[in-house]
Design a protein around this motif. Structure first.
Motif, PDB file in Angstrom:
ATOM      1  N   SER A  78      51.263 -15.944 114.625  1.00 20.86           N
ATOM      2  CA  SER A  78      50.825 -15.996 113.224  1.00 20.86           C
ATOM      3  C   SER A  78      49.429 -15.394 113.040  1.00 20.86           C
ATOM      4  CB  SER A  78      50.810 -17.449 112.737  1.00 20.86           C
ATOM      5  OG  SER A  78      52.053 -18.081 112.948  1.00 20.86           O
ATOM      6  N   ARG A  79      48.795 -15.025 114.140  1.00 23.23           N
ATOM      7  CA  ARG A  79      47.380 -14.645 114.095  1.00 23.23           C
ATOM      8  C   ARG A  79      47.103 -13.473 113.156  1.00 23.23           C
ATOM      9  NH1 ARG A  79      43.456 -13.793 119.353  1.00 23.23           N
ATOM     10  NH2 ARG A  79      41.658 -12.914 118.258  1.00 23.23           N
ATOM     11  N   GLU A  80      47.865 -12.406 113.312  1.00 21.15           N
ATOM     12  CA  GLU A  80      47.592 -11.199 112.524  1.00 21.15           C
ATOM     13  C   GLU A  80      47.697 -11.473 111.026  1.00 21.15           C
ATOM     14  OE1 GLU A  80      49.330  -6.632 112.000  1.00 21.15           O
ATOM     15  OE2 GLU A  80      49.969  -7.891 113.694  1.00 21.15           O
ATOM     16  N   GLU A  81      48.735 -12.203 110.650  1.00 19.11           N
ATOM     17  CA  GLU A  81      48.931 -12.478 109.226  1.00 19.11           C
ATOM     18  C   GLU A  81      47.845 -13.404 108.684  1.00 19.11           C
ATOM     19  OE1 GLU A  81      52.479 -14.005 106.205  1.00 19.11           O
ATOM     20  OE2 GLU A  81      52.902 -13.503 108.295  1.00 19.11           O
ATOM     21  N   LEU A  82      47.450 -14.403 109.455  1.00 24.01           N
ATOM     22  CA  LEU A  82      46.414 -15.324 108.993  1.00 24.01           C
ATOM     23  C   LEU A  82      45.074 -14.619 108.818  1.00 24.01           C
ATOM     24  CD1 LEU A  82      47.205 -18.505 111.131  1.00 24.01           C
ATOM     25  CD2 LEU A  82      47.368 -18.316 108.643  1.00 24.01           C
ATOM     26  N   LEU A  83      44.716 -13.770 109.754  1.00 22.46           N
ATOM     27  CA  LEU A  83      43.397 -13.137 109.718  1.00 22.46           C
ATOM     28  C   LEU A  83      43.322 -11.988 108.713  1.00 22.46           C
ATOM     29  CD1 LEU A  83      42.318 -13.225 113.463  1.00 22.46           C
ATOM     30  CD2 LEU A  83      41.767 -14.806 111.602  1.00 22.46           C
ATOM     31  N   GLN A  84      44.450 -11.640 108.100  1.00 22.29           N
ATOM     32  CA  GLN A  84      44.380 -10.693 106.991  1.00 22.29           C
ATOM     33  C   GLN A  84      43.674 -11.316 105.788  1.00 22.29           C
ATOM     34  OE1 GLN A  84      48.410  -9.436 106.246  1.00 22.29           O
ATOM     35  NE2 GLN A  84      48.442  -8.042 107.986  1.00 22.29           N
ATOM     36  N   ASP A  85      43.667 -12.644 105.755  1.00 19.75           N
ATOM     37  CA  ASP A  85      42.951 -13.372 104.709  1.00 19.75           C
ATOM     38  C   ASP A  85      41.491 -13.496 105.150  1.00 19.75           C
ATOM     39  OD1 ASP A  85      41.891 -15.178 102.891  1.00 19.75           O
ATOM     40  OD2 ASP A  85      43.690 -16.433 102.844  1.00 19.75           O
ATOM     41  N   LYS A  86      40.595 -12.830 104.462  1.00 22.85           N
ATOM     42  CA  LYS A  86      39.180 -12.794 104.851  1.00 22.85           C
ATOM     43  C   LYS A  86      38.500 -14.146 104.692  1.00 22.85           C
ATOM     44  CE  LYS A  86      39.488  -8.478 105.834  1.00 22.85           C
ATOM     45  NZ  LYS A  86      39.533  -8.078 107.258  1.00 22.85           N
ATOM     46  N   ARG A  87      39.185 -15.086 104.027  1.00 22.51           N
ATOM     47  CA  ARG A  87      38.606 -16.428 103.866  1.00 22.51           C
ATOM     48  C   ARG A  87      38.846 -17.297 105.102  1.00 22.51           C
ATOM     49  NH1 ARG A  87      41.864 -18.153  98.727  1.00 22.51           N
ATOM     50  NH2 ARG A  87      43.446 -17.203 100.094  1.00 22.51           N
ATOM     51  N   ILE A  88      39.646 -16.791 106.054  1.00 27.39           N
ATOM     52  CA  ILE A  88      40.025 -17.567 107.230  1.00 27.39           C
ATOM     53  C   ILE A  88      39.300 -17.037 108.469  1.00 27.39           C
ATOM     54  CG2 ILE A  88      41.943 -18.224 108.738  1.00 27.39           C
ATOM     55  CD1 ILE A  88      41.969 -19.606 106.061  1.00 27.39           C
ATOM     56  N   ARG A  89      38.841 -17.943 109.301  1.00 24.91           N
ATOM     57  CA  ARG A  89      38.149 -17.572 110.534  1.00 24.91           C
ATOM     58  C   ARG A  89      38.894 -18.181 111.718  1.00 24.91           C
ATOM     59  NH1 ARG A  89      32.001 -19.378 111.221  1.00 24.91           N
ATOM     60  NH2 ARG A  89      31.756 -17.719 109.646  1.00 24.91           N
ATOM     61  N   LEU A  90      38.980 -17.411 112.804  1.00 25.00           N
ATOM     62  CA  LEU A  90      39.518 -17.926 114.063  1.00 25.00           C
ATOM     63  C   LEU A  90      38.426 -18.744 114.738  1.00 25.00           C
ATOM     64  CD1 LEU A  90      41.648 -17.993 116.375  1.00 25.00           C
ATOM     65  CD2 LEU A  90      40.584 -15.885 117.233  1.00 25.00           C
ATOM     66  N   LEU A  91      38.686 -20.042 114.946  1.00 28.97           N
ATOM     67  CA  LEU A  91      37.705 -20.895 115.612  1.00 28.97           C
ATOM     68  C   LEU A  91      37.760 -20.722 117.121  1.00 28.97           C
ATOM     69  CD1 LEU A  91      38.131 -24.233 113.600  1.00 28.97           C
ATOM     70  CD2 LEU A  91      36.327 -22.519 113.352  1.00 28.97           C
ATOM     71  N   GLY A  92      38.968 -20.670 117.669  1.00 31.57           N
ATOM     72  CA  GLY A  92      39.118 -20.531 119.111  1.00 31.57           C
ATOM     73  C   GLY A  92      40.555 -20.726 119.526  1.00 31.57           C
ATOM     74  N   GLU A  93      40.842 -20.408 120.769  1.00 35.39           N
ATOM     75  CA  GLU A  93      42.206 -20.460 121.274  1.00 35.39           C
ATOM     76  C   GLU A  93      42.409 -21.661 122.188  1.00 35.39           C
ATOM     77  OE1 GLU A  93      42.784 -16.710 123.140  1.00 35.39           O
ATOM     78  OE2 GLU A  93      42.924 -15.613 121.236  1.00 35.39           O
ATOM     79  N   ALA A  94      43.656 -22.134 122.211  1.00 36.31           N
ATOM     80  CA  ALA A  94      44.043 -23.234 123.100  1.00 36.31           C
ATOM     81  C   ALA A  94      45.237 -22.762 123.913  1.00 36.31           C
ATOM     82  CB  ALA A  94      44.383 -24.484 122.289  1.00 36.31           C
ATOM     83  N   PRO A  95      45.011 -21.889 124.907  1.00 31.80           N
ATOM     84  CA  PRO A  95      46.118 -21.234 125.603  1.00 31.80           C
ATOM     85  C   PRO A  95      47.027 -22.174 126.378  1.00 31.80           C
ATOM     86  CG  PRO A  95      44.033 -20.808 126.712  1.00 31.80           C
ATOM     87  CD  PRO A  95      43.698 -21.457 125.409  1.00 31.80           C
ATOM     88  N   ASP A  96      46.539 -23.393 126.691  1.00 31.42           N
ATOM     89  CA  ASP A  96      47.396 -24.315 127.428  1.00 31.42           C
ATOM     90  C   ASP A  96      48.280 -25.165 126.512  1.00 31.42           C
ATOM     91  OD1 ASP A  96      44.988 -25.341 126.550  1.00 31.42           O
ATOM     92  OD2 ASP A  96      44.846 -26.870 128.112  1.00 31.42           O
ATOM     93  N   VAL A  97      48.180 -24.947 125.198  1.00 28.92           N
ATOM     94  CA  VAL A  97      49.098 -25.587 124.246  1.00 28.92           C
ATOM     95  C   VAL A  97      50.066 -24.506 123.786  1.00 28.92           C
ATOM     96  CG1 VAL A  97      49.346 -26.891 122.110  1.00 28.92           C
ATOM     97  CG2 VAL A  97      47.283 -27.149 123.501  1.00 28.92           C
TER      98      VAL A  97
END
Length: 294
Positions: free
Chosen positions: A249-268
């Motif tokens: 879902s990352r690409e679609e979410l980050l198309q919204d400039k109001r949303i920021r990626l806080l960080g990843e949880a690769p083990d989930v």
């Protein structure tokens, strides 16, 4: 000379076997239990063998019943496909694909999973969203070609279902920019200071998220829990709190400039499954979805 098979009797037997009991089959068929029972008994008499035996509060197939069910599955699967196949051939409507979407499956991921089938310009897609168990019942009755879910196919001797893992994706955390600014701590410690949105326990990934938060020593304030993942993301985008979503879902979410990626949880990791009513998939578009993951 053998007695011709009464397909009406066979159909009632088939539904009872799928539902695991006379009462549940009668409810699904909207008929009296006595009527359904009489039809099944008529089939048993014509075949000369008992097809069911008691199993707790329900019914289980005898060895003869298993053999009858194998053939009934093939007969009614073909029967279910015949009208749409004839209609599509006559009208040039292309390939019809009826897919059940489990209500716990992230909607931002659904398009990713369906994409291999949608590459055929002739496809006519029908999507039905419902509870997981109800979709499995419709799949067993061949009203659906496949079910997409974050749960694997359950072991049930009365439902002939086969699971195909389509893939998995690690989770990441997102937040509206205004919410993210409330904490100056790095990820994941920042989640302890932010309102958090989570899927309900209905979602298979929820226990994994809870365990991950515990391992991080985090006890965030849960501002909302959502059964519908699209609703969860919508409230997150509106400014209600930080929220998790899969990498797909990352690409679609980050198309919204109001949303920021806080960080990843690769083990989930969130897992995605396709469930079919046949071990050997015959529908070309369903097979294409499975092949794309190999």
């Amino acid at each position: 000379m053998s007695t011709p098979l009464n397909y009406r009797h066979l159909y009632y037997f088939w539904v009872v076997a799928k539902e695991g009991g006379m009462a549940r089959a009668a409810t699904r068929l909207d008929m009296a239990v006595q009527t359904v029972s009489a039809q099944v008994k008529a089939l048993e008499q014509s075949l000369g063998h008992a097809l069911f035996k008691s199993a707790g509060r329900g019914l289980a197939l005898t060895d003869a019943g298993v053999a009858a069910m194998t053939h009934a599955d093939q007969i009614f699967q073909i029967g279910e496909q015949l009208p749409s196949a004839v209609r599509d051939a006559a009208t040039g409507g292309g390939l019809r694909l009826a897919v059940g979407i489990s209500d716990g499956l992230p909607k931002l991921v659904v398009r990713h999973l369906l994409q291999p089938a949608l590459q055929d310009p002739r496809v006519r897609l029908l999507c039905q969203e419902d509870e997981f168990d109800r979709l499995l019942a419709d799949l067993a009755l061949h009203k659906l070609d496949a079910v997409l879910s974050d749960h694997p196919a359950p072991p049930n001797p009365n439902l002939r279902l086969y699971g195909h893992k389509l893939g998995e994706a690690p989770m990441a955390w997102y937040a509206p920019v205004e919410i993210a600014r409330r904490s100056r701590k790095p990820f994941p410690e920042c989640l302890a200071e932010l309102p958090v949105l989570l899927p309900t326990q209905h979602a298979a990934v929820r226990p994994r998220l809870d365990h991950w938060l515990e391992r991080q020593g985090l006890h965030p304030r849960i501002a909302g829990e959502f059964e519908d993942s699209a609703l969860l993301a919508a409230f997150g985008r509106s400014g209600m709190g930080a929220f998790p979503a899969s990498q797909w879902s990352r690409e679609e979410l980050l198309q919204d400039k109001r949303i920021r990626l806080l960080g990843e949880a690769p083990d989930v990791v969130e897992q995605f499954h396709l469930i079919s009513a046949e071990r050997r998939i015959n529908h070309p578009l369903v097979q294409r979805m499975v092949d794309a993951t190999q």
